[in-house]
Every structure is written in structure tokens, then in C-alpha cells.
Design an enzyme around this catalytic site. Sequence first.
Site, PDB file in Angstrom:
ATOM      1  N   ASP A 106       9.542  -1.831   8.395  1.00 36.30           N
ATOM      2  CA  ASP A 106       9.131  -2.132   7.028  1.00 36.30           C
ATOM      3  C   ASP A 106      10.290  -2.137   6.040  1.00 36.30           C
ATOM      4  O   ASP A 106      10.120  -2.570   4.891  1.00 36.30           O
ATOM      5  CB  ASP A 106       8.054  -1.135   6.583  1.00 36.30           C
ATOM      6  CG  ASP A 106       6.753  -1.347   7.334  1.00 36.30           C
ATOM      7  OD1 ASP A 106       6.442  -2.516   7.622  1.00 36.30           O
ATOM      8  OD2 ASP A 106       6.060  -0.365   7.630  1.00 36.30           O
ATOM      9  N   ASP A 131       0.837  -1.208   0.000  1.00 36.50           N
ATOM     10  CA  ASP A 131       0.000   0.000   0.000  1.00 36.50           C
ATOM     11  C   ASP A 131       0.875   1.264   0.000  1.00 36.50           C
ATOM     12  O   ASP A 131       0.496   2.301   0.552  1.00 36.50           O
ATOM     13  CB  ASP A 131      -1.003   0.007   1.164  1.00 36.50           C
ATOM     14  CG  ASP A 131      -0.320  -0.144   2.515  1.00 36.50           C
ATOM     15  OD1 ASP A 131       0.919  -0.277   2.550  1.00 36.50           O
ATOM     16  OD2 ASP A 131      -1.032  -0.138   3.534  1.00 36.50           O
ATOM     17  N   CYS A 144       5.745   7.496  11.001  1.00 33.94           N
ATOM     18  CA  CYS A 144       5.595   6.067  10.769  1.00 33.94           C
ATOM     19  C   CYS A 144       5.923   5.399  12.102  1.00 33.94           C
ATOM     20  O   CYS A 144       6.518   6.020  12.969  1.00 33.94           O
ATOM     21  CB  CYS A 144       6.573   5.627   9.686  1.00 33.94           C
ATOM     22  SG  CYS A 144       6.354   3.930   9.116  1.00 33.94           S
ATOM     23  N   HIS A 145       5.527   4.140  12.282  1.00 36.79           N
ATOM     24  CA  HIS A 145       5.884   3.505  13.559  1.00 36.79           C
ATOM     25  C   HIS A 145       6.853   2.336  13.398  1.00 36.79           C
ATOM     26  O   HIS A 145       7.050   1.555  14.321  1.00 36.79           O
ATOM     27  CB  HIS A 145       4.636   3.080  14.336  1.00 36.79           C
ATOM     28  CG  HIS A 145       3.579   2.485  13.473  1.00 36.79           C
ATOM     29  ND1 HIS A 145       2.257   2.705  13.635  1.00 36.79           N
ATOM     30  CD2 HIS A 145       3.682   1.701  12.384  1.00 36.79           C
ATOM     31  CE1 HIS A 145       1.566   2.070  12.705  1.00 36.79           C
ATOM     32  NE2 HIS A 145       2.412   1.451  11.947  1.00 36.79           N
ATOM     33  N   HIS A 199      10.521   3.676   5.571  1.00 33.09           N
ATOM     34  CA  HIS A 199      10.526   2.292   5.072  1.00 33.09           C
ATOM     35  C   HIS A 199      11.888   1.898   4.528  1.00 33.09           C
ATOM     36  O   HIS A 199      11.992   0.907   3.788  1.00 33.09           O
ATOM     37  CB  HIS A 199       9.439   2.063   4.009  1.00 33.09           C
ATOM     38  CG  HIS A 199       8.057   1.964   4.609  1.00 33.09           C
ATOM     39  ND1 HIS A 199       6.993   1.409   3.930  1.00 33.09           N
ATOM     40  CD2 HIS A 199       7.569   2.345   5.806  1.00 33.09           C
ATOM     41  CE1 HIS A 199       5.923   1.463   4.686  1.00 33.09           C
ATOM     42  NE2 HIS A 199       6.236   2.027   5.829  1.00 33.09           N
ATOM     43  N   ASN A 228       0.586   6.772   3.693  1.00 36.45           N
ATOM     44  CA  ASN A 228       1.651   6.366   2.763  1.00 36.45           C
ATOM     45  C   ASN A 228       1.391   6.925   1.364  1.00 36.45           C
ATOM     46  O   ASN A 228       0.247   7.157   1.008  1.00 36.45           O
ATOM     47  CB  ASN A 228       1.718   4.833   2.690  1.00 36.45           C
ATOM     48  CG  ASN A 228       2.461   4.279   3.883  1.00 36.45           C
ATOM     49  OD1 ASN A 228       3.249   4.969   4.505  1.00 36.45           O
ATOM     50  ND2 ASN A 228       2.204   3.004   4.193  1.00 36.45           N
TER      51      ASN A 228
END
Lengths: 467, 467
Positions: free
Chosen positions: B260, B119, B174-175, B201, B153
Site C-alpha cells: 500500500d 479507509d 498488515c499484509h 503503508h 486501520n
Amino acid sequence: MAGLKIGIIGAGSAVFSMKIISDLCKFPNLSDSHVVLMDIDRVRVENVLILAKELASYFNSKLTFSIVDTIKEVVDGADFVINTAMAGGHGYLDLVRSIGEKHGYYRGIDAQNYNFVSDYLNLTNWNQFTLFLKIARTIEKYSPNAWYLQAANPVFEGTTLVSTQTGIKMVGFCHGHYAVEILANYLGVKEYEWQVGGVNHGIWLTKFSTKDGKDLYGKLNELSEKINFDEFKPTNPFDDQLSPVAWDMYKMYGLFPIGDTVRNSTWKYHRNLQTKIKWYGSPWGGADSELGWKWYVEQLTQVVNVMDMFAKMVKNGTKIDKLRTGTPVDDYLKEILSDKLSGEQHIPFINSIVSKTPARFVVNVLNNGKITNIDNDVAVEICATVCGEEFKFEETLIPKRVVNWYLKPRILLAKQALDAFLNKDVKLISDILERDPRTQSSEQVEKLITELYPIVIKNMKQIEEQV
Amino acid sequence: MAGLKIGIIGAGSAVFSMKIISDLCKFPNLSDSHVVLMDIDRVRVENVLILAKELASYFNSKLTFSIVDTIKEVVDGADFVINTAMAGGHGYLDLVRSIGEKHGYYRGIDAQNYNFVSDYLNLTNWNQFTLFLKIARTIEKYSPNAWYLQAANPVFEGTTLVSTQTGIKMVGFCHGHYAVEILANYLGVKEYEWQVGGVNHGIWLTKFSTKDGKDLYGKLNELSEKINFDEFKPTNPFDDQLSPVAWDMYKMYGLFPIGDTVRNSTWKYHRNLQTKIKWYGSPWGGADSELGWKWYVEQLTQVVNVMDMFAKMVKNGTKIDKLRTGTPVDDYLKEILSDKLSGEQHIPFINSIVSKTPARFVVNVLNNGKITNIDNDVAVEICATVCGEEFKFEETLIPKRVVNWYLKPRILLAKQALDAFLNKDVKLISDILERDPRTQSSEQVEKLITELYPIVIKNMKQIEEQV
């Protein structure tokens, strides 16, 4: 008179050496130089010596010559060292390409986006990189004031490597920018201003105008609309400056690609022979297809053979201006014997350095801010006026499209290739191949690496051990 | 008391909204805020409103809420705007992926080296980019002092886009960095120091040590030698922080990939389902395989349905702490009702800004020299202590290996993706695809573009026209 010592490494390349020597004869300031020839092929370099002496005598020049066996002997006491040697020669090119093809890598693993020129290896040429460094470090040690002029490919990676790893004075040279003339002829323009910039084999026409400042790009656009690309017929595999691919790259990048840049874009133009023929024209599909490269190697072989024959004829008393073979080599010789300079930049550059005569060159040197938006620690190809040891670099504006879609990925490839070499890390070569469009599986990569890299390393060690 | 107006765009995402609201209840300074909810799905946002009010009441908080229909209404007078919306939702993701797959692009054309999160579109999400810019420009016009917090995202491209195209105050969140905890647990370490850096990411564990400064990487290396990778069994598709791919990336890049990032390396790990299973473990082959993603979407659907049911139950008088379904959603709810913060950084960040309480965050902001060796005009993810509107960024040293083999190519992809979007130039998308390993011919690219991009453009226009 300067009384220079000029070394040529890879001097067995007869046409190149003849051009250099012919140019030297035409600069009175340099005509008392001593030229030191070195080549690992003793027969060929001895033939070059015979022709060189005859050429100097033809031009009534006082040049003297010697042949040496080691890099140290070339370098020691030299003012300029010209390197045109290709470690391993065409035999090595063929070997690494064939192993690549055996494992599914059409045209070998060095063929990558933005780098398709067949004798411009950067992944498998650890021998060549080793040679570059060996020469540079010998200069650093024995003649730290000498200039190192690199003519050997890959000029981009080579100039970057030597300039970042050693402290010597260095310039990389290529003649690709002369292709601007082809565009000017196409427009029917005799007098014009031009500028190119980028990286070696990735240069772009950043200025193109009439003497009174009228932009010539407009005229190019006009004419381009009338071209029937299906009708493009190259006269030889290298006849690509006006090929469909050149125009398509212009459309994509917004500037005209110049010289070997036309051979260096993406897989779009190189996927297979059929694709190459579509973009570079029939029958060869450009210089870097299997057909185009075969044509080139045959030409080269013919030239080498004819030069050997010329040497024998001269040895047997034939005057150099009476040599004839009925091959295209006659034309090379005619040019060498003419009043004109060869077009190679090395000797005019040496003259500008030594005689403090300002002249304009296209040089490869470390970027360090010369072209904005690209890394400082890589070599750029840029126009400069040289006078003495002073370089006046031209302001060179390269649009973002070219920077972000061509130069940056090309530069990244160079950096990765040099990183793999400097660390002798095949894991990094694997990483490049894992991202290669020709790779179907990690097993394919592994098998290729297992077969190819012992050979790469063996050839590198041979260069390390040679004198 | 601050009396803030905080907007949430995409507030129909119930779990996210509940976390945000739960966090707000736990900061006394912020508990008189007014929260404005917006979502194009009216039913879902109304359900969220019901749950939000109940949650505030459960925590005895004075928070107030409203639902609005337009971005302007969210933004006007707002102090903070949180955007978590995904334009087009999962339907759009599925559509563009299926068209890609129809034309031979496994997992869709957005799946590219260094960008495989399903995604996290950057080539086909012109609708999402348009939404980002629309929100940002509305803030610029109506609430130029408001902070824009982007949770949606692609955070990397989104933060870069908004930060370079507008002048608003913005942070991307982001986590992913919480995954450091998994490594610490694996080592059995309770207290430790850590730092991550890179791009969203694509973050790397740049510091990892005990409280008294002993490097923990050594311990990781020791343990890694004892791992039998064949035995790796993920508990769910997202359980990849200790998967073979994470260790292999560590070996290649020299730092541990965090969160990620493990989903985002090269085709080496993603070539097909079999390859994914090898690296991410059986049975799913990671979150981004066809199996892993199916699992995730099913989970999401279940959560959405349960949240809707919860809303109905609350409406009918059930107290929020009595809600039960016997599904994993019960655990989400339990966490939301606990004393602990959710782990989302938005509200603690707002608290640090408003109350001038220093706290440490992992933020996405324009680089501008924060991380050396990478471009200034892209967003980096970096640790910073925030107090008031002052950010103290931590010195973050990322080794050249990560920079040249991961970050630079990833950044180049982002820049090219944004260039294509900003110029609405499908020719640039074609260029990316011509270099794609899945491309067999230019005809394939052309057919894909012809079918897909009218849809991309239509969806973008819908966002342009929406309020």
C-alpha cells in the site's frame, strides 16, 4: 592588547560594517585589531574604508584597515571571519522571485510554510550555500583556528551546512531576539528576565519574568484580551512583534514568537496580499509582501546612496560627526557615533572569546542535544554564556506543541533544501514543489524548474569560479 | 493444548473472520481455543458464527465459539484480542469524504501527502481512535497479560496511539509486504531473500537478493529500462505494485515501495482523476480514486451479500465445501478450505507466542531505536522473528533519502493527527488544512471545520458511550 586580524566578507554593506567597526572602537582590548574588508563591489568597499578610517579616528582608536580581493586573503592569518555577504545581491533575489511568480508561485518558490522572509532563500540560493562552504573550507585550510561568524542569511541552513560539512569553529548570529524588548515595553516592564530558543527565524520566548521570578506571560494574556486587532497600525512593514499574526501564533503554538519568527509561519498568513494585510496590518501587509519588500528595498537603496555620499563628503574634508542628509540615515549614523554598542553580537562575542569576559549571547550552533526532541544535526538558536572558548548553554525547554507543529516541519524543510543543494538534485526541488499549495500540475513544476535551475546553477558556478 | 480464549472485535467482517478461523484449525496446538466474536452488526456476526462452526467441523477442529455484546466480555479472560473493526463503517467514510469534497477537498480532508488510502483516516476518525483506546484500556484493566493484535486501520497511528497511551502488549499487523512476491514473479525469481521496513503503508524493500546473496535490485533496474509505461494496464484498481507510480517512487526514493506504500506518496500522483489515471493506469486511476474506490466498495458489498447467503445455505443444510455462487467469492472460500494458511499473520503469530515456535513476521511496534534516524515514540513496521514473547528484530537500514523525504513527513503527520485527537483540538486540524494544497482561504477551512467536526465529535461520543 590582542592584535587581532578580523575579516569582514561583504564589507560593502556600509551600515553593518560601520556598526562592527564602531563596536570594535568601544572595546579597548580589541582596538589594536586589523580589519580586513572584502566585497565584490569595489566602489562600495572603498567607500566603507574611507568611513571606517574616519570612524576609528573619531573614537581615537588604533584600528587599522585594508581591502583585499580574495577570500584567501581575508582568511589567511585571521582570528575571526565575519560573513555578511549575499551572493548575487538583491538583483538575484528579484530574478529568482520573478521567475517563480511567472510560473504561479506568489513571492517566489523559496516562500514556503515556516520560511517567508524574502532574503532568506534556501531552495534557489545554491550560490550562497556555495559561498558559505567556500569560506569555511578556506578557513579550514589556511586558518583552522579562526572563528567563522556568520551573519548572512539563511543563518539556519548556513550554520547547519557549514557545521556538518566542515570542522571549523563557527557561530551564526542574528538580532531577532531584541524584539523581546518590544513585548517588555508593551507591558511597561523595565527590568525582566528572558530566554529564547528554537531555530533561526523560528525562536520562541521560553522564559519571560520579572527579576524576582514572576512570570510575565500572565500579564501578556491579560492585556491581549483587551486588544482590538482591527486597530493595529504598523509604523513600518517590520513593525510586527505586536501584530495580529504574532498573537495568533501565540494562541496556536503556546509560546510567543520573537523577531523574524513572526514573519515565518504558515500560508494562513501569507496566501495573498489581502491575507497579509489582514494579519500584518495595512498598508504593507508585513515586510514580505510585494509592498513591504518594495518599501524595504527603497530604504536600503537610500541608505546605500547616502553612505556613498557620506564617503565622498568625508573624502572632501567633512568630519564624520558633521554629516547630515535629513534622511533616516542620520539616525543610523548618530547611533554609530554614540557610546552605545550597536546591538550586533559579533564584537562583544569576539571580546568574550579573546578577553575571557563572560557575556550572554543568542547563538546559532549545531544542536547535539542542546534542545531535546529535535534533531542533533541541525543548528539551533539558543542562549549561552560565552567566556574564552567555553560556551555554557542554557537549559531550553520548548513545549511539544512548538516542536511538533513548528520546529520539526521547519527543520525538515532545511534538511531537504540542503540535501537538494549538496546533491545538486533538482528532482528534490520538484518534490518540494509537488507538495506546494501553489502547484496546480506537474507541468507547472517542470516548466519552472526548466527555466529557473539553469540560472541557479550558472550563478552557483560563478561563485565557485570567483576567488 | 493451549486452551486459549481469542477475541475478535469486528468479527462481522466475514472474510477476515473465516481466514482467522481457518488458520486456527490448521495449528493443532490452537485447535482447542475458544473464539469470542463481537460485532455491532448482530445479523452479520450471527452469520459468521454459523460459518465458523461449519468451518471448524469441516476441518475436524475442536474450536468453540460464542458471540458477546461488549468489549469487556471479549477481553475478560482473553489471551489474545484481535481488532479489525472500523468504527462507523463505510457509511462514516463516505460521509466525512463527501463533506470534505463539498468544501473543495478532493477525496476528503484525510487525503494528505503520504496518506491517500481511502479507509485509512487519521484526521476525522476520532471514533476509531476512541475505539482503539477503549479496547486497550479494557485489556489493561481486565486482562493485562493479553496481547492486543490490531488489524484495523490506521495501523500506524493506532499502534502508536495505543503503545504510547497504555502499557499493554500490542502488535499491529498488515499484509502489504506480500507484494514483494509480485516483484519476484516479475523478475522470474522463485527463491529469494527479502526485508521490508518503514511505517505501516510506508514500507520499503530494504533487502532483495537471491538465496546466495546476489542483489536483485540490479535486475530490477535492468528490466525497468525496457518498460513502456504507457502500456501499463492494471487488472484491478489494486494492481499497482508494478504501476508507473511505483517505478517513479523507486526513482525518487531509491528503494522500492511495497504494497500500500504505492498508494501513499505525494499529490504529484493524486492531484485529480486524470493524474491518478496517468500514474496508476486506466480505467480506475488506482484504488483511491473515485472510480477505484467505487469498484472496491462494490466488491465488498458483493462479498458481504454472498457471505450472508452462504450462512443461510449452511443453515439450510448445504455443506461448506459445496457452496457455490459463481462470483469471485467462491475463490475466497476455496482458499479458506485449502491446506494453505490465509496469509494473515495473526494466528501464526499467536502460535509462535504460545508454542514457542520461531517464525518470521512483519510487525508494527513502537520504534524505540529499532530504526535509526526516526523518532522513538512512533510505531515502525519491521521484520522480526518471534518465539515465545521474545522478538528478535532485524537490523533494518533505511537510507536517508527515504527517511528525510518520506518517513519523517509521514511521521510528523501521524503525530499531529494524534495530537489533535488526544487534545480534541480542532484548531490543530485547521492548521493542517491551512497548509493543504486544496485550501484557497481560511474561510474555506472554517466552513469545513464548522460542518464536519460536530459530526466527528458526535460519532466519537457514540463510541465512548457504547459498551
